[in-house]
Enzyme design. Sequence first.
Site, short mmCIF file in Angstrom:
data_model
loop_
_atom_site.label_atom_id
_atom_site.label_comp_id
_atom_site.label_asym_id
_atom_site.label_seq_id
_atom_site.Cartn_x
_atom_site.Cartn_y
_atom_site.Cartn_z
N LEU A 184 0.79 -1.16 0.10
CA LEU A 184 -0.09 -0.19 0.02
C LEU A 184 0.82 1.27 -0.04
CD1 LEU A 184 -2.49 1.62 0.42
CD2 LEU A 184 -2.31 1.24 2.91
N ASP A 185 1.42 1.45 1.10
CA ASP A 185 2.42 2.38 1.33
C ASP A 185 3.96 2.13 1.76
OD1 ASP A 185 3.59 5.09 1.83
OD2 ASP A 185 2.11 5.70 3.25
#
Length: 451
Positions: free
Chosen positions: A126-127
Amino acid sequence: MLDPKILLLGSGFVAGPTVEYILRRPENHLTIACRRIAAAEALAKQFSRAKSESIDVTNEGALDEIVSRHDLVISLIPYTNHPLVLKSAIKFGKNVVTTSYVSPAMREFHDAAIEKNLTILNEIGLDPGIDHLYAVKTINEVHEADGEIISFISYCGGLPAPECSNNPLGYKFSWSSRGVLLALRNSAKFYQDGKIVEIPGTELMSSAKPYFIYPAFAFLCYANRDSTPFKEYYNIPEAQNIVRGTLRYQGFTDFVKVLVKIGLLDDSNQNYLHFNSPEITWREVIAKVLNTSNNTEDELRKAIKSTIAENEISKDEIERILKGFKWLGLFSDKPIRRCGTLLDTLCATLEEKMQYEEGERDMVILQHKFEIKLKDGTRETWTSTLLEYGKPPGPSAMSTLVGIPCGIAVQLILDGVIKKRGVLAPYTPEIINPIIAELEKEGIKVKEEKL
């Protein structure tokens, strides 16, 4: 590749969606391996064509043996162990996927991976991960139309859903709280008006400011570590502002500021918190860190207030924070679990009080904001926004948004769609475009708007 054998190192909370995605393809066979065999067994028994093994990745011989029997390795273990995995994978000619940032130690394997014709794809969760995909996508679209990126601002938050944010920090822990709290002491570095700005870790929480995405959310944002390399990674040399950061609910940063001020994020050993030291209560601990002999709740409240400079935090907010201290049990006279340091002892309390309860859901929100100068000189603001909720009793939003991109990357490598070689991150169209296409088939889609 016929009947590929995939090795998954790690069985943590993001592993489930990765396994589920990979095993949709009937030809895939998966081994889940980690130090604690019980955790691997518990995950493997949920799926056909999955088996479990015990592995200590620091044992080079054992790691080599298990890697040699598989066609591709997924490493979801702590990033500090990835170089061990890469060394073994390159030795036996195996592709690798991780969700971690590329560390300098991992980057050293780049030439060897190219020489062995291997793809070692990282930062695909995701991040980092989804954030890269949609940043590069928009940046490329602007550049292809002869436009410029004047400003790139990106914030992401993994949070409890609003109805579940019912504690003083507005936050809950789905894994170890230690890493979350330590990150709050990191310094930050970014571009602002063409100049590099640095914020020391001691001032990070004070730098937080409101950030508007939707009217229903009261977010604060602060910069996260070093954003300056993304001028090169994202190919935006023209950008005057580049910030990547974190979103939290209103109230989080002031609460953390007080924890820091009185010393509760100190990770040095304290004799009185050793596991075999005499029993001690939080009230006594707070008195020690405030250097006061009077440990009544009223006196501790006064002592905490005295550490806060005038106009630094409003009186109403200070009262809310002190109520939060009481809610956490920091004024309690019950013996605490001693964990050696103030930080770890606090973590034990937070994890006990701030876990997700059955049926509670998490939330992930990510937004990129681009200030664009078009070819004709017109200026526009473009945004890319992702909002996802967990689906109890199914996977959390965070595990889905980390695990599914990882699984997609694995399958695209196995299918020969991703052909780029070396130690990589998803910064180029030949990697990001096919992953975005597959993400959208999963219903994971970023809302893109031009304002």
